[in-house]
Design an enzyme around this catalytic site. Structure first.
Site: not given
Length: 341
Positions: A80, A110, A188
């Site tokens: 992402h 992911d 992230s």
């Protein structure tokens, strides 16, 4: 005299404070020094057209974190973080910037692997740990770039194990690590580390009504990462063995209250057909009859499409498995050899 005494006491106090350290504090410093050179800043840029001049411009779309996988220039981050990017830039700890090429993506986990043409001498890979050895209460450390503030360290513990979160493509990511180490937007794709500076997870998501850390963060365990990254480097995608079936639409199965995965048709010459599994067929009157409904693969229960895909991801082409299914109200089981996609 009083003034001199006060100055001496002040200096003595400063010296005592400067020398104070705990074992845990020392470990935090050691882990940060060891691991931070491996952490990179990921910038995701896209191209937009000026509505007045119609010229194309590259503009920032988002940013995140990644880490060096090996000295061959491979970088791991979240899918992402780079989703929809037209241009990706990796900034190393020495402040050098490199254009990155997407080598492979696994939206269902992911994860993404990038590649940069940086000299091996500038790349310091992270040591890999073992997430299966984790227990609740283990110390963990996260390094990332929250809100664009590069190379930020946060410390916490493993709060829970075996959690589930939703991937960008709505698949479930299972066996996720929950931590209270502060993880914010920008973290992230960054590493979650143990007290030996070894990678135990990839920071992926937070649970937060406000969008900032409230002490509930999630990381993909390193044991999952170790299986997927080599596949992304070699094939550009997650390689999942196949049964050789076409599934009925999930919405249709849900609407009709079917528990399991109904087979619409089997492909000739592939494992399911060889094992005798059946899809939807017409009876003598031309009416459609429900085919086999898969409810298990070996010991793994299959209730949904996601369950079936997750079960198959545990195997490789050539593995022998037992498939349980419902046919005409009865439960049956067949052994078959999984095929390559």
């Amino acid at each position: 005299m009083l003034l001199l005494w006060a100055v001496l006491m002040s200096l003595a106090g400063a010296g005592a404070g400067a020398g104070f350290s705990t074992d845990d504090e020392t470990n935090n410093i050691q882990v940060f020094k060891e691991a931070s050179p491996s952490v990179v800043y990921v910038t995701n840029e896209t191209v937009v057209r000026d509505p007045r001049s119609f010229d194309l411009h590259t503009v920032p779309r988002g940013s995140g974190t990644g880490f060096v996988w090996n000295d061959g220039g491979y970088i791991v981050t979240n899918f992402h973080v780079i989703e929809g990017a037209r241009q990706i830039t990796i900034t190393l700890q020495d402040r050098s910037s490199w254009k990155a090429k997407v080598m492979g993506i696994a939206p269902e986990k992911d994860l993404a692997v990038l590649h940069i043409e940086a000299p091996a001498a500038t790349l310091q890979p992270l040591a890999l740990g073992d997430s299966s050895a984790l227990t609740v209460g283990n110390k963990v450390l996260a390094i990332g770039n929250p809100f664009g503030l590069d190379t930020t360290l946060t410390v916490g513990v493993v709060s829970a194990l075996g959690r589930e979160i939703q991937a960008p493509n709505n698949r479930k990511i299972r066996n996720v690590i929950q931590t209270d180490a502060a993880i914010n937007p920008g973290n992230s794709g960054g590493p979650l580390l143990n007290s030996e500076a070894k990678l135990i997870g990839v920071n992926t998501a937070i649970f937060s009504p406000s969008g900032a850390s409230v002490g509930i963060g999630f990381a993909i365990p390193v044991d999952t990462v170790k299986k997927i990254v080599p596949q992304l480097i070699a094939h550009g995608r997650l390689v999942r063995p196949i049964l050789g079936i076409e599934l009925a639409p999930e919405q249709w199965a849900r609407r009709n209250g079917i528990k399991g995965v109904p087979i619409m048709r089997v492909t000739r010459g592939l494992p399911a057909q060889k094992a005798g599994l059946r899809g939807i067929r017409r009876n003598a009157w031309g009416a459609a009859e429900l085919g086999d409904i898969i409810i298990g693969v070996d010991t793994h229960v299959v209730e949904t499409y996601d369950d079936l895909l997750t079960a198959l991801e545990r195997y490789k082409p050539g593995d022998r498995v037992s498939v349980s299914f419902v046919r005409d109200g009865d439960i049956d089981k067949r052994a078959l050899t999984l095929a390559a996609p």
